[in-house]
Design an enzyme around this catalytic site. Sequence first.
Site, short mmCIF file in Angstrom:
data_model
loop_
_atom_site.label_atom_id
_atom_site.label_comp_id
_atom_site.label_asym_id
_atom_site.label_seq_id
_atom_site.Cartn_x
_atom_site.Cartn_y
_atom_site.Cartn_z
N TYR A 71 56.86 52.72 -88.45
CA TYR A 71 57.54 53.43 -89.06
C TYR A 71 58.84 52.91 -89.28
CZ TYR A 71 53.65 55.43 -92.27
OH TYR A 71 52.50 55.49 -92.59
N ARG A 74 59.47 49.61 -90.70
CA ARG A 74 59.10 49.44 -92.38
C ARG A 74 60.23 49.77 -92.66
NH1 ARG A 74 54.15 52.11 -93.21
NH2 ARG A 74 54.07 50.96 -96.02
N GLN A 104 53.27 54.33 -105.88
CA GLN A 104 52.33 54.77 -105.30
C GLN A 104 53.22 54.39 -104.34
OE1 GLN A 104 48.13 52.85 -105.28
NE2 GLN A 104 49.00 51.96 -107.03
N ASN A 105 54.20 53.75 -104.51
CA ASN A 105 55.98 53.25 -102.96
C ASN A 105 55.95 54.17 -102.65
OD1 ASN A 105 54.33 50.99 -103.87
ND2 ASN A 105 56.17 49.88 -104.64
N VAL A 106 56.59 54.35 -101.96
CA VAL A 106 57.22 55.09 -101.03
C VAL A 106 58.73 54.77 -100.53
CG1 VAL A 106 55.28 55.89 -99.93
CG2 VAL A 106 56.38 53.91 -98.42
N HIS A 122 52.81 58.81 -103.29
CA HIS A 122 52.19 59.15 -102.05
C HIS A 122 53.83 59.10 -100.74
CE1 HIS A 122 49.16 55.70 -103.26
NE2 HIS A 122 48.83 57.29 -103.11
N THR A 191 49.99 46.78 -108.48
CA THR A 191 48.94 47.03 -108.02
C THR A 191 47.90 46.86 -107.97
OG1 THR A 191 47.41 49.23 -107.27
CG2 THR A 191 48.13 49.00 -109.46
N ASN A 216 51.06 41.47 -112.95
CA ASN A 216 50.44 41.21 -111.28
C ASN A 216 50.49 39.25 -111.50
OD1 ASN A 216 49.14 41.28 -108.84
ND2 ASN A 216 48.20 43.08 -109.54
N ALA A 234 56.52 40.26 -110.67
CA ALA A 234 57.23 42.02 -112.14
C ALA A 234 58.22 40.88 -112.12
CB ALA A 234 56.57 42.84 -111.04
C1 BV8 Z 1 43.02 61.72 -101.02
C2 BV8 Z 1 51.58 55.99 -98.06
C3 BV8 Z 1 41.19 63.33 -100.67
C4 BV8 Z 1 51.61 55.67 -96.40
C5 BV8 Z 1 49.79 54.82 -98.40
C6 BV8 Z 1 37.86 57.86 -103.39
C7 BV8 Z 1 36.96 56.16 -103.63
C8 BV8 Z 1 37.74 55.24 -102.44
C9 BV8 Z 1 38.19 56.34 -101.65
C10 BV8 Z 1 38.44 57.10 -101.61
C11 BV8 Z 1 38.48 57.93 -102.67
N1 BV8 Z 1 38.74 59.05 -103.03
C12 BV8 Z 1 39.54 58.79 -101.45
C13 BV8 Z 1 39.50 57.70 -100.79
C14 BV8 Z 1 40.12 57.32 -99.58
C15 BV8 Z 1 41.36 56.98 -99.63
C16 BV8 Z 1 41.23 55.40 -100.32
O1 BV8 Z 1 41.45 55.06 -101.06
N2 BV8 Z 1 41.08 54.34 -99.65
C17 BV8 Z 1 40.53 52.80 -100.40
C18 BV8 Z 1 41.77 51.97 -99.02
C19 BV8 Z 1 39.53 52.82 -100.69
N3 BV8 Z 1 42.21 57.60 -100.50
C20 BV8 Z 1 43.54 58.70 -99.45
O2 BV8 Z 1 43.00 58.57 -98.48
C21 BV8 Z 1 44.31 59.11 -100.24
N4 BV8 Z 1 43.46 60.66 -100.48
O3 BV8 Z 1 42.55 61.08 -101.92
O4 BV8 Z 1 43.32 63.04 -100.61
C22 BV8 Z 1 40.46 63.15 -99.50
C23 BV8 Z 1 41.40 64.54 -98.64
C24 BV8 Z 1 40.68 64.17 -97.07
C25 BV8 Z 1 39.24 62.95 -97.36
C26 BV8 Z 1 38.78 62.10 -98.52
C27 BV8 Z 1 39.85 62.25 -99.49
C28 BV8 Z 1 45.43 59.11 -99.98
C29 BV8 Z 1 45.68 57.49 -100.73
C30 BV8 Z 1 47.65 57.33 -100.05
C31 BV8 Z 1 47.56 56.49 -98.93
N5 BV8 Z 1 49.32 56.22 -98.37
N6 BV8 Z 1 50.62 55.23 -98.92
C32 BV8 Z 1 51.93 54.23 -96.04
O5 BV8 Z 1 52.70 53.88 -97.57
O6 BV8 Z 1 52.35 53.53 -95.08
S1 BV8 Z 1 48.97 53.76 -100.18
C33 BV8 Z 1 49.59 52.16 -99.89
O7 BV8 Z 1 48.20 51.27 -99.91
C34 BV8 Z 1 50.61 52.05 -100.83
O8 BV8 Z 1 51.08 53.54 -100.74
C35 BV8 Z 1 49.36 51.77 -102.12
O9 BV8 Z 1 49.12 52.81 -102.79
C36 BV8 Z 1 48.69 51.42 -101.61
C37 BV8 Z 1 48.59 49.25 -101.57
O10 BV8 Z 1 48.40 49.61 -102.64
P1 BV8 Z 1 48.66 48.47 -103.72
O11 BV8 Z 1 50.38 49.39 -104.45
O12 BV8 Z 1 48.30 47.82 -104.71
O13 BV8 Z 1 49.45 47.40 -102.99
P2 BV8 Z 1 48.27 46.42 -102.47
O14 BV8 Z 1 49.01 45.57 -101.22
O15 BV8 Z 1 47.34 46.34 -102.14
O16 BV8 Z 1 48.26 45.62 -104.02
C38 BV8 Z 1 49.39 44.39 -104.22
C39 BV8 Z 1 49.25 43.89 -105.51
O17 BV8 Z 1 50.31 43.40 -105.92
C40 BV8 Z 1 48.23 42.91 -105.25
O18 BV8 Z 1 47.15 43.09 -106.51
C41 BV8 Z 1 49.26 41.45 -105.53
O19 BV8 Z 1 48.54 40.83 -106.53
C42 BV8 Z 1 50.27 42.17 -106.79
N7 BV8 Z 1 51.49 41.51 -106.20
C43 BV8 Z 1 51.93 41.22 -105.22
N8 BV8 Z 1 53.01 40.28 -105.29
C44 BV8 Z 1 53.22 40.29 -106.65
C45 BV8 Z 1 52.46 41.05 -107.15
N9 BV8 Z 1 52.22 41.75 -108.65
C46 BV8 Z 1 53.59 41.20 -108.86
N10 BV8 Z 1 54.57 40.57 -109.12
C47 BV8 Z 1 54.54 40.22 -107.48
N11 BV8 Z 1 55.84 39.61 -107.48
#
Ligand code: BV8
Length: 250
Positions: A71, A74, A104-106, A122, A191, A216, A234
């Site tokens: 962290y 980061r 979703q960003n921090v 988040h 996202t 995106n 973006a």
């Molecule tokens: C919860 C803080 C209840 C930390 C983050 C239901 C179904 C399946 C799984 C679950 C579910 N419910 C809960 C889960 C589990 C889990 C989850 O979702 N897992 C995933 C992997 C399947 N969720 C949780 O645990 C959440 N809690 O639901 O509580 C609970 C309680 C107990 C037990 C179970 C459930 C908590 C989730 C929060 C986690 N914390 N951040 C830190 O930052 O260190 S999440 C973190 O990852 C980010 O904050 C962000 O949210 C996420 C990444 O996602 P994106 O933002 O989409 O980023 P990514 O890199 O993936 O993609 C980038 C995108 O940008 C791409 O599309 C790319 O093409 C695009 N891009 C790139 N460059 C550009 C661009 N677009 C435009 N212009 C550009 N230049």
Amino acid sequence: MEKLTKQLSIAAEKLSQAKQIVVLTGAGISAESGIPTFRDAQVGLWEKYDPAELASPTGFLNNPKLVWDWYEYRRDIVRKNSPNPAHYALAEMQNFLNLAVVTQNVDAYHSQAGSKKVLELHGRIMENRCFKEGKLLNDIELDYSSIPPRCSCGSFARPGVVWFGESLPSDTLEQAFSLARNCDVCLVIGTAGVVQPAASIPVYAKNSKAFLIEVNNQESALTYLMDVFLEGKAGEIVPKLMELIKSKNS
Ligand code: BV8
């Protein structure tokens, strides 16, 4: 290019006519600020670690110093960089449109760029909380004689973010869902649409008959829902949208 121009015009028209807009942003809106996205491969020392593993309570308890250092690494990147034209254009849109940002960003770059109504699902990476009590800690309260530093209660300090497996702040999440259910346009920027429950926000908007627009540089898990898909960076697309909206308001 022709198709994008047409799509931009449709999107700007819908945004200009909207009564209530919800914008969901992800790591992609900060990519051009130099903040690595979660999809980007981890680099250097962090290459062999899975972010979802490090960003979890078990990951932290298994190796508190490693996660704390990750962290700090980061935080340093966030400190050294700044919001980009996409953040500023979104902030300017609030001068013309009834628009709330749900992120979703921090990195807190939306607020830094001047956005007013921002729901941070988040948390904030620059903040610290007591691992045991959850209360917000400011730097003077931390005992840095060991790493991670400790709260006065003796427990570890931890970053003020929501980890995988942790619940989101319920009031913030409820507000976000309510905005999604009551919006007439939902704009989704940068996202992958994988992390829940954030990724359900556009679904709620769709189910409430909202018009959905995505920005995106590649298709995401949410693209199937979209009425308009604006393919590109973006930092280029969002300012273009802002210019079109401004021209409609002049
Ligand atoms: C919860 C803080 C209840 C930390 C983050 C239901 C179904 C399946 C799984 C679950 C579910 N419910 C809960 C889960 C589990 C889990 C989850 O979702 N897992 C995933 C992997 C399947 N969720 C949780 O645990 C959440 N809690 O639901 O509580 C609970 C309680 C107990 C037990 C179970 C459930 C908590 C989730 C929060 C986690 N914390 N951040 C830190 O930052 O260190 S999440 C973190 O990852 C980010 O904050 C962000 O949210 C996420 C990444 O996602 P994106 O933002 O989409 O980023 P990514 O890199 O993936 O993609 C980038 C995108 O940008 C791409 O599309 C790319 O093409 C695009 N891009 C790139 N460059 C550009 C661009 N677009 C435009 N212009 C550009 N230049």
